[in-house]
Design an enzyme around this catalytic site. Structure first.
Site, PDB file in Angstrom:
ATOM      1  N   LYS A 174       0.821  -1.216   0.000  1.00 22.34           N
ATOM      2  CA  LYS A 174       0.000   0.000   0.000  1.00 22.34           C
ATOM      3  C   LYS A 174       0.861   1.274   0.000  1.00 22.34           C
ATOM      4  O   LYS A 174       0.438   2.308  -0.515  1.00 22.34           O
ATOM      5  CB  LYS A 174      -0.948  -0.002   1.204  1.00 22.34           C
ATOM      6  CG  LYS A 174      -1.894  -1.205   1.212  1.00 22.34           C
ATOM      7  CD  LYS A 174      -2.681  -1.344  -0.089  1.00 22.34           C
ATOM      8  CE  LYS A 174      -3.310  -2.710  -0.248  1.00 22.34           C
ATOM      9  NZ  LYS A 174      -3.793  -2.972  -1.611  1.00 22.34           N
TER      10      LYS A 174
ATOM     11  N   LYS B  32      -2.005   2.002   9.172  1.00 18.99           N
ATOM     12  CA  LYS B  32      -2.374   0.893   8.292  1.00 18.99           C
ATOM     13  C   LYS B  32      -1.156   0.033   7.984  1.00 18.99           C
ATOM     14  O   LYS B  32      -0.039   0.540   7.863  1.00 18.99           O
ATOM     15  CB  LYS B  32      -2.932   1.410   6.959  1.00 18.99           C
ATOM     16  CG  LYS B  32      -4.243   2.168   7.069  1.00 18.99           C
ATOM     17  CD  LYS B  32      -4.707   2.579   5.687  1.00 18.99           C
ATOM     18  CE  LYS B  32      -6.080   3.229   5.727  1.00 18.99           C
ATOM     19  NZ  LYS B  32      -6.513   3.606   4.368  1.00 18.99           N
TER      20      LYS B  32
ATOM     21  N   GLY C 202      -9.711  -3.468   4.141  1.00 16.00           N
ATOM     22  CA  GLY C 202     -10.218  -3.161   5.465  1.00 16.00           C
ATOM     23  C   GLY C 202      -9.526  -3.897   6.593  1.00 16.00           C
ATOM     24  O   GLY C 202      -9.907  -3.775   7.746  1.00 16.00           O
TER      25      GLY C 202
ATOM     26  N   GLU D 267      -2.112   7.804   7.871  1.00 16.09           N
ATOM     27  CA  GLU D 267      -2.908   8.704   7.026  1.00 16.09           C
ATOM     28  C   GLU D 267      -3.885   9.473   7.897  1.00 16.09           C
ATOM     29  O   GLU D 267      -4.206   9.061   9.017  1.00 16.09           O
ATOM     30  CB  GLU D 267      -3.713   7.885   5.994  1.00 16.09           C
ATOM     31  CG  GLU D 267      -2.881   7.362   4.854  1.00 16.09           C
ATOM     32  CD  GLU D 267      -3.710   6.647   3.805  1.00 16.09           C
ATOM     33  OE1 GLU D 267      -4.832   6.209   4.116  1.00 16.09           O
ATOM     34  OE2 GLU D 267      -3.228   6.530   2.665  1.00 16.09           O
TER      35      GLU D 267
ATOM     36  N   GLU E  21      -9.937   2.397  -5.828  1.00 15.72           N
ATOM     37  CA  GLU E  21     -10.903   2.662  -4.760  1.00 15.72           C
ATOM     38  C   GLU E  21     -10.535   3.979  -4.065  1.00 15.72           C
ATOM     39  O   GLU E  21      -9.369   4.205  -3.739  1.00 15.72           O
ATOM     40  CB  GLU E  21     -10.923   1.517  -3.745  1.00 15.72           C
ATOM     41  CG  GLU E  21     -11.446   0.217  -4.363  1.00 15.72           C
ATOM     42  CD  GLU E  21     -11.760  -0.856  -3.344  1.00 15.72           C
ATOM     43  OE1 GLU E  21     -12.657  -1.667  -3.611  1.00 15.72           O
ATOM     44  OE2 GLU E  21     -11.109  -0.891  -2.269  1.00 15.72           O
TER      45      GLU E  21
ATOM     46  N   ARG F 172      -7.923  -6.629 -10.450  1.00 10.82           N
ATOM     47  CA  ARG F 172      -8.715  -7.779 -10.913  1.00 10.82           C
ATOM     48  C   ARG F 172     -10.096  -7.286 -11.280  1.00 10.82           C
ATOM     49  O   ARG F 172     -10.416  -6.117 -11.073  1.00 10.82           O
ATOM     50  CB  ARG F 172      -8.827  -8.796  -9.782  1.00 10.82           C
ATOM     51  CG  ARG F 172      -9.383  -8.119  -8.529  1.00 10.82           C
ATOM     52  CD  ARG F 172      -9.716  -9.066  -7.422  1.00 10.82           C
ATOM     53  NE  ARG F 172      -9.862  -8.391  -6.145  1.00 10.82           N
ATOM     54  CZ  ARG F 172     -10.965  -7.791  -5.711  1.00 10.82           C
ATOM     55  NH1 ARG F 172     -12.047  -7.747  -6.477  1.00 10.82           N
ATOM     56  NH2 ARG F 172     -11.001  -7.198  -4.533  1.00 10.82           N
TER      57      ARG F 172
ATOM     58  N   VAL G  24     -16.480  -8.003  -7.950  1.00 13.07           N
ATOM     59  CA  VAL G  24     -17.832  -8.547  -7.814  1.00 13.07           C
ATOM     60  C   VAL G  24     -18.837  -7.600  -8.488  1.00 13.07           C
ATOM     61  O   VAL G  24     -19.718  -8.025  -9.229  1.00 13.07           O
ATOM     62  CB  VAL G  24     -18.194  -8.724  -6.320  1.00 13.07           C
ATOM     63  CG1 VAL G  24     -19.646  -9.155  -6.161  1.00 13.07           C
ATOM     64  CG2 VAL G  24     -17.264  -9.717  -5.642  1.00 13.07           C
TER      65      VAL G  24
ATOM     66  N   ARG H 245     -26.109  -7.803  -3.455  1.00 14.74           N
ATOM     67  CA  ARG H 245     -25.483  -9.113  -3.265  1.00 14.74           C
ATOM     68  C   ARG H 245     -26.452  -9.981  -2.474  1.00 14.74           C
ATOM     69  O   ARG H 245     -26.900  -9.597  -1.383  1.00 14.74           O
ATOM     70  CB  ARG H 245     -24.177  -8.977  -2.496  1.00 14.74           C
ATOM     71  CG  ARG H 245     -23.145  -8.177  -3.257  1.00 14.74           C
ATOM     72  CD  ARG H 245     -21.791  -8.318  -2.606  1.00 14.74           C
ATOM     73  NE  ARG H 245     -20.834  -7.387  -3.208  1.00 14.74           N
ATOM     74  CZ  ARG H 245     -19.525  -7.456  -3.012  1.00 14.74           C
ATOM     75  NH1 ARG H 245     -19.020  -8.399  -2.222  1.00 14.74           N
ATOM     76  NH2 ARG H 245     -18.713  -6.588  -3.579  1.00 14.74           N
TER      77      ARG H 245
END
Lengths: 327, 455, 124
Positions: B116, B159, B166, B201, B276, B292, B295, B338
């Site tokens: 990240k 993080k 998450g 962050e 994102e 990738r 969903v 979903r």
């Protein structure tokens, strides 16, 4: 520890040989069937050069005092580990206390017992190969005998739980048809001094491996190879594969334990990539010589390398998949 | 170029990828675990092969077994779907070492985006807006960490560099919590992601989750296919997604989208991917890139008319994209719910056998599912059994269609979250649009408080 | 599928709970165990074991260096014995007997690609 329970003479520790000491009169030695050695080591995730026990005369048996990965390669000799019969060219985890027995071969000549991490003997001049002539390398520079104890370089397993094996190298690297062992030969420096009939005989007749054959060289019978007129040569360097023709006319192929110098005329040289085929030829077996060019010889080496790499990649993949199935 | 595609996944995405592959005239090979033997989507595969026992670590995560299956079946390429090995750089290396094609970006891109800190550095270099904070891992000494945190201003979030989705993060609200939080996060980072690096962050209080879909070929074309809002989440799992994100200035989206496409060009990205972002007070902040197909890709397909999975495979074949950015026009609004085999209150999974189904249909309704009557849902995997997607001329029409589709949709024999989704489609906040990522959690807490009070 | 291990476990359970008779059905297999000295009812004991693959590969019943298949119908095999191979390129993975018994049928065809856990042969 690996304890030798019974062995005929001439079993000894070999790796791929000692390279770079010709100028000191130290020959290559090394396994006679380098492909079997390499395949065994690949199955065990060893270095390709790891040392193994070369067993030219059977039966042979050892007991393992610790769990160890083993591979039995080369000659197809009925092999038993404890009460389990092993297929040819097979690698498996031996348990402490188990006895491995190699019986008379159905085909081939030399068996190799490879172990996880290789046979742990000191390196001498960059190799663990036994140099009988110089009495160094291997286990104290000598053949193995009953009661000898050897240890493996690695204790933990790198094998799938049920072991794995490899198909015959001959199927992947086929050469010639019929029952004879075919090897490719480059004409050597005195080739042109032999008669036309001898040239024809070299390429077209069957040669038989005689009982006067060992790791130093194979004496062949078949035709008589004659020179147009006798020559006197100074002693010169000789490498494994060189086909010398002494005065009697019966050729001798110099092999792993050959002396580094010789004075007989040379009619040809078995190419490096085909020497392993001779390693499994036994007295009485037929040989055929196939004429090759220098480029053919290099290509043949590439083919061997490609084959070994493909086996290595597949063995690595199967090892990984098997670890994944039980993780 | 390849003529056989192996699908290294299961469930609805295994079916979705097969449809795309067959549309391109490719042979399909499906791999499956022992728990998925007999799954309906295996029937339409040209070849199906069991790759291992039920637990994913033995089968769908068994890199060598999957590559072996590809070699044995003559598959020239492997599509990873989402989840499982889809963002695993070693998987890509192994596939390529075997002379096969991975449908997705290079291992190098996956590694960059998986770290990240490296990802953030690449994004800053490409002009993609990021959350305030340094583009490097934190030093070990607490005084330096404190100085960085003070400069950003509390609250901050720590993080794990190797984390994502998450996981591996901790909010710090004041300076005296910082030392303990840093030590703990670092320890977790080492334990869970095998990388002790952590970074810091600004913690955004009430952001929305908005993402940009990209698609790039191997010839330098990088397109962005619009945006999605996936703020309706429970425990960092998306529950409802929609496109476009309601109530955000389109010119701002365009600017961010262009920057994403530009970032793709800079890092040599090939394939489908998603940037994102957190969105708060009119600003976008990059959080991570998913390398990738996702969903929720269907909502973008519905509004753009672009078949993302088909193009993803064509790009992997080395074909150039024939679209240009000006060809990409979004039309109307799309929502995806979903549908999970889980209790709508306790969220406990509800595996079992489906005894009957009534499928929703109608104008603008799309159902991506691999289940049918008689299908037994294995307990070993994700509980998602279907994705219900609707499209309408506008968000209002999409909502109406989704309500009708959910009302018509029945899955018998197991418990599903259909009723929960139906409630959410009538919820005032969601209907108004633009809720933040905490909205659904608060909604669920309020619901249980209410039912507790009623009882 | 009921294995010898299962039988052991059943016998242990019977002892634990003082049972004289146990009748278990699992799929096609039925096992009936009657303890004591009385003449047992004539129940045919047919413990069937299906040997399955533990890897992926092309079924090779005969080792390429050997002339005959590892096993044929009617052969007796011992637990752990290698009864065939799964080939991947030049590398062979073993198919091992998970129990001892006589081979009653061979399900896999030579050259057939077998996945993980595929039935290879039956023992009785």
């Amino acid at each position: 520890m690996i304890e030798i329970l019974s062995t005929a003479p001439l079993s000894m520790v070999q790796d791929t040989g000692r390279v770079g000491f010709y100028r000191d009169g130290v020959g290559r030695c090394g396994a006679m069937d380098t492909i079997s050695l390499a395949l065994g080591n690949l199955l065990l995730a060893n270095d390709r050069n790891a040392a193994a026990i070369e067993v030219p005369i059977l039966p042979f048996s050892v007991r393992f005092s610790k769990d160890v990965d083993i591979a039995v390669m080369g000659a197809d000799c009925a092999t038993r580990l404890g009460d389990l019969e092993l297929p040819p060219d097979w690698a498996i985890r031996a348990q402490a206390g188990e006895v491995l027995t190699l019986s008379a071969p159905r085909s081939g000549c030399r068996a190799y017992l490879c172990v996880g991490g290789g046979i742990d003997v000191p390196e001498v001049l960059g190799s663990r190969s036994t140099q009988l002539r110089g009495e160094f390398g291997g286990l104290d520079g000598r053949m193995l005998r009953k009661g000898d104890q050897l240890s493996a370089g690695r204790g933990e397993t790198r094998l799938p739980p049920a072991g794995m094996g490899v198909g015959p190298a001959l199927a992947a690297l086929p050469l010639g048809e019929g029952g004879a062992v075919h090897v490719r030969v480059l004409p050597a420096s005195e080739y042109g001094l032999f008669t036309v009939e001898s040239h024809a005989a070299l390429w077209e007749s069957d040669w038989t491996v005689t009982p006067q054959s060992n790791r130093s060289g194979y004496r062949l019978s078949g035709s008589q190879l004659r020179m147009e007129s006798p020559v006197e040569l100074r002693s010169h360097g000789v490498v494994p594969g060189v086909i010398q023709v002494p005065a009697g006319g019966a050729p001798i192929i110099q092999l792993a334990d050959a002396a580094t110098m010789g004075g007989y005329p040379k009619i040809g040289t078995v190419i490096e990539a085909d020497l392993w085929r001779l390693g499994q030829a036994r007295p009485g077996d037929m040989l055929r010589f196939v004429q090759a060019s220098y480029d053919d010889s290099l290509l043949a080496l590439d083919q061997v390398e490609t084959y070994l790499r493909s086996v290595e990649a597949m063995a690595t993949r199967l090892r990984g998949a098997a670890a994944g199935w039980i993780r | 170029m390849f003529d056989t595609l192996l699908i290294a996944n299961r469930g609805e995405i295994a079916l979705r990828i097969q449809r795309a592959a067959k549309g391109l005239g490719l042979r399909t090979v499906c791999v499956y675990s022992q728990a998925d033997a007999g799954a309906p989507y295996l029937e339409i595969a040209d070849e199906a092969i069991c790759i291992g026992p039920a637990p994913a670590r033995n089968s769908y995560l068994n890199v060598d077994a999957i590559v072996l299956a590809a070699l044995q079946t003559g598959a020239g390429a492997i599509h990873p779907g989402y989840g499982f090995l889809s963002e695993n750089a070693e998987f890509v290396d192994t596939i390529q070492a075997a002379g096969l094609t991975f449908v997705g970006p290079s291992a190098k891109c996956i590694r960059t985006m998986g770290d990240k800190v490296a990802a953030k550095r690449a994004m800053i270099a490409a002009g993609v807006p990021c959350v305030p904070g340094p583009d490097s891992a934190l030093p070990a000494d607490i005084a330096s960490i404190k100085a960085v945190a003070d400069e950003i201003g509390y609250p901050v979030i720590l993080k794990a560099a190797g984390g994502g989705g998450g996981r591996g993060m901790r909010v710090v609200r004041s300076g005296d919590e910082l030392a303990a939080a840093a030590a703990l996060t670092r320890e977790e980072a080492q334990r869970f992601f095998n990388n002790p690096d952590i970074y810091i962050e600004k913690f955004l209080q009430n952001p929305r989750h908005v993402e940009i879909q990209v698609l790039c070929d191997a010839h330098g074309t990088a397109l962005w296919l619009g945006d999605r809002d996936c703020s309706m989440q429970r425990r960092h799992q998306k529950v409802i997604e929609e496109a476009p994100a309601p109530g955000i200035d389109r010119s701002l989206i365009t600017e961010v989208g262009e920057r994403c496409a530009n970032a793709c060009r800079q890092i040599g990205y090939v394939g489908a991917g998603t940037f994102e972002f957190l969105y708060e007070d009119g600003e976008f902040y990059f959080i991570e890139m998913n390398t990738r197909v996702q969903v929720e890709h269907p909502v973008t397909e519905m509004v753009t008319g672009i078949d993302i999975v088909t193009l993803q495979i064509q790009v992997a074949m080395g074909l150039p994209l024939t679209l240009s950015q000006s060809d990409i026009v979004t039309h109307g609004h799309s929502i995806e719910c979903r549908i999970n085999a889980e209790d709508p209150y306790s969220f406990l999974p509800s595996p079992g056998t489906v005894t009957g189904m009534v499928l929703p249909a109608g104008e603008g309704v799309r159902l991506d599912t691999h289940i049918r009557s008689g299908y037994t849902i294995p307990s070993q995997y994700d509980s998602m059994i279907a994705k219900l997607i609707v499209h309408g001329e506008d968000r209002q029409e999409a909502l109406v269609r989704m309500r009708a589709a959910l009302a018509a949709f029945e899955v018998q024999g197991i418990v599903t979250n259909i009723a929960l989704q139906a409630d959410l489609m009538r919820d005032g906040g969601f209907v108004a649009g633009g809720v933040n990522i905490h909205y659904l959690e608060h909604w669920l807490t309020a619901r249980s408080a209410q039912s507790g009070a009623a009882a | 599928m009921i294995t010898v291990d299962d039988l052991d476990r059943m016998l242990a359970l019977m002892g634990e709970h003082g049972l004289q008779m146990l009748d278990v059905r699992e799929g096609e297999t039925r096992v009936r165990i009657v303890l004591g000295r009385g003449p047992p009812e004539p129940v045919k004991m047919s413990v069937k074991t299906i040997i399955k693959t533990e890897a992926i590969g092309t079924f090779v019943p005969t080792h390429p260096r050997l002339a005959v298949p590892m096993v044929a119908v009617g052969d007796k095999v011992m637990e752990r014995e290698i009864v065939g191979f799964l080939a991947s390129g030049a590398v062979l993975m073993p198919i091992r007997a998970s129990a001892s018994g006589h081979v009653t049928s061979i399900h896999a065809r030579p050259g057939e690609l077998l996945g993980f856990g595929a039935p290879v042969l039956s023992l009785a």
